[in-house]
Scaffold this motif. Structure first.
Motif, PDB file in Angstrom:
ATOM      1  N   SER A  22     -45.258 -25.631 -47.916  1.00  0.00           N
ATOM      2  CA  SER A  22     -44.215 -24.902 -47.612  1.00  0.00           C
ATOM      3  C   SER A  22     -43.585 -24.331 -47.098  1.00  0.00           C
ATOM      4  CB  SER A  22     -44.889 -23.236 -48.381  1.00  0.00           C
ATOM      5  OG  SER A  22     -45.062 -23.771 -49.514  1.00  0.00           O
ATOM      6  N   THR A  25     -37.475 -20.927 -45.642  1.00  0.00           N
ATOM      7  CA  THR A  25     -36.077 -21.575 -46.198  1.00  0.00           C
ATOM      8  C   THR A  25     -34.981 -20.262 -45.615  1.00  0.00           C
ATOM      9  OG1 THR A  25     -35.365 -19.776 -47.520  1.00  0.00           O
ATOM     10  CG2 THR A  25     -36.477 -21.526 -48.442  1.00  0.00           C
ATOM     11  N   VAL A  29     -37.576 -17.093 -46.960  1.00  0.00           N
ATOM     12  CA  VAL A  29     -38.742 -17.186 -48.061  1.00  0.00           C
ATOM     13  C   VAL A  29     -39.761 -18.150 -47.581  1.00  0.00           C
ATOM     14  CG1 VAL A  29     -37.281 -15.728 -49.246  1.00  0.00           C
ATOM     15  CG2 VAL A  29     -37.070 -18.069 -49.553  1.00  0.00           C
ATOM     16  N   ARG A  31     -40.800 -21.076 -49.731  1.00  0.00           N
ATOM     17  CA  ARG A  31     -40.812 -22.091 -50.736  1.00  0.00           C
ATOM     18  C   ARG A  31     -41.945 -23.345 -50.952  1.00  0.00           C
ATOM     19  NH1 ARG A  31     -37.607 -21.210 -54.685  1.00  0.00           N
ATOM     20  NH2 ARG A  31     -35.850 -19.461 -53.948  1.00  0.00           N
ATOM     21  N   TRP A  32     -42.634 -23.740 -51.689  1.00  0.00           N
ATOM     22  CA  TRP A  32     -43.244 -25.337 -52.238  1.00  0.00           C
ATOM     23  C   TRP A  32     -42.354 -25.936 -51.812  1.00  0.00           C
ATOM     24  CZ3 TRP A  32     -43.558 -29.365 -54.923  1.00  0.00           C
ATOM     25  CH2 TRP A  32     -44.944 -30.123 -54.752  1.00  0.00           C
ATOM     26  N   THR A  43     -45.145 -24.067 -58.203  1.00  0.00           N
ATOM     27  CA  THR A  43     -44.808 -24.917 -57.610  1.00  0.00           C
ATOM     28  C   THR A  43     -42.892 -24.321 -57.619  1.00  0.00           C
ATOM     29  OG1 THR A  43     -44.159 -27.292 -58.500  1.00  0.00           O
ATOM     30  CG2 THR A  43     -46.235 -26.675 -57.235  1.00  0.00           C
ATOM     31  N   ARG A  44     -42.293 -24.346 -58.730  1.00  0.00           N
ATOM     32  CA  ARG A  44     -41.250 -23.860 -58.984  1.00  0.00           C
ATOM     33  C   ARG A  44     -41.259 -22.450 -58.620  1.00  0.00           C
ATOM     34  NH1 ARG A  44     -39.462 -24.726 -63.833  1.00  0.00           N
ATOM     35  NH2 ARG A  44     -41.206 -25.938 -64.231  1.00  0.00           N
ATOM     36  N   VAL A  47     -42.327 -17.813 -54.384  1.00  0.00           N
ATOM     37  CA  VAL A  47     -41.913 -17.825 -53.795  1.00  0.00           C
ATOM     38  C   VAL A  47     -42.354 -16.659 -52.869  1.00  0.00           C
ATOM     39  CG1 VAL A  47     -39.213 -17.296 -52.780  1.00  0.00           C
ATOM     40  CG2 VAL A  47     -39.514 -19.020 -54.944  1.00  0.00           C
TER      41      VAL A  47
END
Length: 195
Positions: A22, A25, A29, A31-32, A43-44, A47
């Protein structure tokens, strides 16, 4: 990371059912980015903020973090949405190691098991070594990109020097400088004004 690397990681981790990397960002945060064994919804949808979940805790503390059973661990914080995704996904034990590139937090390398499990010191050390190798590869890629950018900048400066030496016609010279400046900056127009 490629899929074969994840398969090898899974096997090396003595039966890890899933693994992922991951990234932090620009919004701060987690994210994967890539992985193996996780559903698309997971995966989506997952967060995390630093400090949230095992991966967020590893990143916030700057050291490996783990949980024998993430759904039963009272020390872990999750938003209700992430908790629902974790519950639906079915993994229980989770080990995460932060990745630092150039002294900055890049992200997290993690493995998960579908049953509760206490990760051994050997497993923690192995994942830490893999995260360190990932950091080296990412730093090398960053340095390569920086070198390429500097090379392009130097090439543009040399081209400008050639333009300055190509003519004594001021109008033509300024037109060429403006055109090349626009190309280098990736813009549509460039103007040069006198006063």
């Amino acid at each position: 990371f490629s899929e074969p690397a994840y398969v090898a990681l899974r096997q090396e981790m003595l039966g890890a059912d899933r693994s992922h990397i991951s990234k932090v960002t620009e919004e701060g945060v987690i994210r994967w980015v890539a992985g193996w064994g996780f559903s698309e919804a997971y995966t989506r949808g997952v967060v995390l903020r630093p400090g949230e979940g095992v991966a967020g805790r590893a990143l916030a503390e700057g050291r490996p973090a783990m949980s024998e059973d993430i759904l039963a661990d009272p020390a872990l914080r999750f938003s209700p949405e992430v908790r629902a995704l974790v519950r639906a996904e079915g993994h229980r034990a989770f080990l995460a190691v932060p990745i630092f590139v150039g002294g900055q937090a890049f992200g997290v390398l993690a493995v998960a098991r579908d049953r509760p499990h206490r990760f051994s010191q050997r497993e923690v050390e192995l994942l830490t070594r893999l995260a360190n190798q990932a950091a080296i590869a990412l730093e090398n890629a960053r340095l390569y990109e920086e070198t390429q950018r500097r090379l392009r900048d130097t090439q543009a400066l040399l081209e400008m020097a050639e333009i300055f030496n190509s003519t004594l016609d001021l109008k033509l010279l300024l037109k060429k400088v403006a055109q090349r400046t626009a190309q280098v900056l990736g813009i549509e127009r460039c103007s040069i004004f006198f006063w």
